[in-house]
Enzyme design. Structure first.
Site, PDB file in Angstrom:
ATOM      1  N   HIS A 136      51.421  -4.361  31.079  1.00 32.95           N
ATOM      2  CA  HIS A 136      50.419  -5.140  30.772  1.00 32.95           C
ATOM      3  C   HIS A 136      50.454  -6.071  29.746  1.00 32.95           C
ATOM      4  O   HIS A 136      49.938  -6.559  28.729  1.00 32.95           O
ATOM      5  CB  HIS A 136      48.918  -4.326  30.486  1.00 32.95           C
ATOM      6  CG  HIS A 136      48.631  -3.592  31.758  1.00 32.95           C
ATOM      7  ND1 HIS A 136      48.431  -4.072  32.947  1.00 32.95           N
ATOM      8  CD2 HIS A 136      47.840  -2.461  31.728  1.00 32.95           C
ATOM      9  CE1 HIS A 136      47.778  -3.283  33.785  1.00 32.95           C
ATOM     10  NE2 HIS A 136      47.170  -2.098  32.917  1.00 32.95           N
ATOM     11  N   HIS A 211      41.071  -6.298  33.760  1.00 33.08           N
ATOM     12  CA  HIS A 211      41.183  -4.803  33.645  1.00 33.08           C
ATOM     13  C   HIS A 211      39.907  -4.389  33.308  1.00 33.08           C
ATOM     14  O   HIS A 211      39.972  -4.042  32.102  1.00 33.08           O
ATOM     15  CB  HIS A 211      42.390  -4.380  32.991  1.00 33.08           C
ATOM     16  CG  HIS A 211      42.949  -3.172  33.258  1.00 33.08           C
ATOM     17  ND1 HIS A 211      42.208  -2.059  33.056  1.00 33.08           N
ATOM     18  CD2 HIS A 211      43.877  -2.424  33.737  1.00 33.08           C
ATOM     19  CE1 HIS A 211      42.662  -0.883  33.172  1.00 33.08           C
ATOM     20  NE2 HIS A 211      43.949  -1.023  33.890  1.00 33.08           N
ATOM     21  N   GLU A 353      42.186  -4.296  40.250  1.00 34.19           N
ATOM     22  CA  GLU A 353      42.974  -5.599  39.665  1.00 34.19           C
ATOM     23  C   GLU A 353      43.434  -6.561  40.516  1.00 34.19           C
ATOM     24  O   GLU A 353      44.419  -6.151  41.192  1.00 34.19           O
ATOM     25  CB  GLU A 353      43.923  -5.085  38.522  1.00 34.19           C
ATOM     26  CG  GLU A 353      43.495  -4.032  37.525  1.00 34.19           C
ATOM     27  CD  GLU A 353      44.352  -3.180  36.910  1.00 34.19           C
ATOM     28  OE1 GLU A 353      45.336  -3.636  36.200  1.00 34.19           O
ATOM     29  OE2 GLU A 353      44.344  -1.957  37.302  1.00 34.19           O
TER      30      GLU A 353
HETATM   31  C1  GAL Z   1      46.580   0.212  35.461  1.00 29.67           C
HETATM   32  C2  GAL Z   1      47.925   1.012  35.474  1.00 29.67           C
HETATM   33  C3  GAL Z   1      47.720   2.314  35.259  1.00 29.67           C
HETATM   34  C4  GAL Z   1      47.370   2.584  33.489  1.00 29.67           C
HETATM   35  C5  GAL Z   1      46.230   1.588  33.553  1.00 29.67           C
HETATM   36  C6  GAL Z   1      45.712   1.513  32.079  1.00 29.67           C
HETATM   37  O1  GAL Z   1      46.744  -0.780  35.663  1.00 29.67           O
HETATM   38  O2  GAL Z   1      48.140   0.766  37.022  1.00 29.67           O
HETATM   39  O3  GAL Z   1      48.998   3.048  35.318  1.00 29.67           O
HETATM   40  O4  GAL Z   1      48.356   1.916  33.009  1.00 29.67           O
HETATM   41  O5  GAL Z   1      46.581   0.360  34.102  1.00 29.67           O
HETATM   42  O6  GAL Z   1      45.669   2.471  30.964  1.00 29.67           O
END
Ligand code: GAL
Length: 388
Positions: A136, A211, A353
């Site tokens: 991210h 997210h 997402e």
């Molecule tokens: C998602 C990801 C997960 C986790 C989450 C944030 O997008 O696929 O593995 O990292 O974000 O906690």
């Protein structure tokens, strides 16, 4: 027009019926307080923005991470439910262990293997923040930044907020000064529309996404395992143990990844002999969208539909993106307490997402995420709410 009038009348009737007995707007809605969000950090002001449509649907956003903090939608019992995770103050967001409740993440949503990619023959090393990979956008990614924000009414009369950020050359290892804006618009059709726009002064990669943890019960006290979900995808991208795509696009047919017909999220998540679910400890994968349109949204295909029978709430997601990352919240441990004392329990918030595929810069068969000077990145995604 007629439909809107009927909806407004229904909302007004509900407000009169509930006056004085169920929350500060007579509909069960408990708004986050602006005072709790007024804070200066990193020399910038954090604020709260409230958008409401003629049906009483209300979205609250903060420019800390360009995030959705509350989303009150009608439920079948006549009240409104807040269907997203969040916190009730700027301080709570700044101190939260979970940094990903509601923000825009980037520059690159999801993972980049070893934080490395090559562009125009040059290798770039990004910051890494998970198992030696970047997740991210890194520790100081978009979700941690205080964006500039402007609240306005758009040409169609809809309430909107535009958030803008300059991500400087070299930030988290990414090349190019990148200017990105994210505009949230609330429509009379009970849709939250998210439009992204970005330019750069040097070649770079970009894959921002929203997210948000959704729970259509309106409380994380109840598991999202009961939500019935459809994902309009024939394929998904299997990963290694660190959740980095192997590069393969595998068919969902005959596997617990097949959501082409509405299925309870929890029905097959604990299938121990299915390796992808074992590696992800549940659903945490990218689906390769079929780009099927249902004839309702120009320039956007339907990605997914989620329905909670207990509240009657339906959320449909439309996007122009090729992928949908679905994470079922299996990493939550019930130790974080959000708004109104809501405990973030395991599998009680789902992230859906819309984006390019994880680690696409390292897989030639995945869509390109390269943005060059003179080009404009755009993304158009709609979260549409209704009742069944
Ligand atoms: C998602 C990801 C997960 C986790 C989450 C944030 O997008 O696929 O593995 O990292 O974000 O906690």
């Amino acid at each position: 027009m007629t439909r809107n009038l009927i909806r407004s009348a229904a909302a007004a009737l509900l407000a009169v019926t509930c006056a004085g007995c169920c929350g500060n707007k007579g509909t069960g809605i408990e708004l986050l307080q602006e005072e709790a969000f007024n804070k200066t950090a990193d020399g910038k002001v954090i604020s709260l923005y409230t958008l409401e449509n003629s049906n009483g649907m209300t979205v609250q956003l903060t420019n800390y991470g360009a995030r959705i903090a509350a989303l009150w939608v009608p439920s079948s019992d006549g009240s409104f439910k807040d269907v997203v995770w969040g916190y009730d103050s700027a301080d709570a967001y700044l101190n939260a262990k979970d940094k990903y409740s509601g923000p825009v993440v980037g520059r690159y949503g999801n993972r980049i293997k070893d934080g490395k990619f090559t562009l125009d023959g040059k290798e770039y090393q990004l910051t890494v923040n998970e198992n030696g990979n970047q997740l991210h956008g890194g520790k100081g990614g978009f979700s941690t930044r205080i964006w500039d924000a402007e609240q306005f009414t758009d040409a169609a009369g809809n309430p909107a907020v535009k958030m803008t950020l300059l991500s400087k050359d070299g930030e988290e290892g990414y090349p190019g000064n990148l200017t990105i804006s994210v505009t949230y618009t609330l429509t009379p059709e009970n849709e939250v529309v998210i439009d992204y726009n970005a330019t750069t002064d040097a070649p770079t990669i970009l894959n921002p996404t929203s997210h948000v943890y959704y729970n259509l019960h309106g409380t994380s006290a109840k598991s999202t395992d009961s939500h019935l979900m459809t994902i309009y995808a024939d394929g998904y991208t299997p990963t290694d143990a660190e959740l980095i795509p192997t590069g393969e696009i595998a068919p969902v047919e005959g596997t617990p990844m097949d959501f082409r017909t509405a299925t309870a999220i929890g029905a097959r998540m604990d299938t121990p002999d299915f390796e992808p679910l074992r590696l992800g400890k549940g659903y945490d994968h990218n689906w390769v969208l079929n780009k099927t349109t249902d004839g309702t949204h120009t320039g956007a295909h339907i990605a997914a539909e989620v329905y909670e029978p207990g509240t009657g709430i339906v959320m449909k997601i439309y996007t122009d993106q090729p992928g949908l990352q679905f994470y079922a919240g299996q990493g939550m441990d019930g130790k974080e307490t959000g708004k109104r004392g809501d405990i973030h329990n395991v599998r009680s918030g789902i992230a859906l997402e819309t984006q390019n595929f994880p680690d696409a810069p390292n897989h030639e068969n995945f869509p390109s995420s390269v943005l060059r000077p003179g080009e404009t990145y755009t993304q158009h995604t709609v979260y549409a709410f209704s009742l069944k």
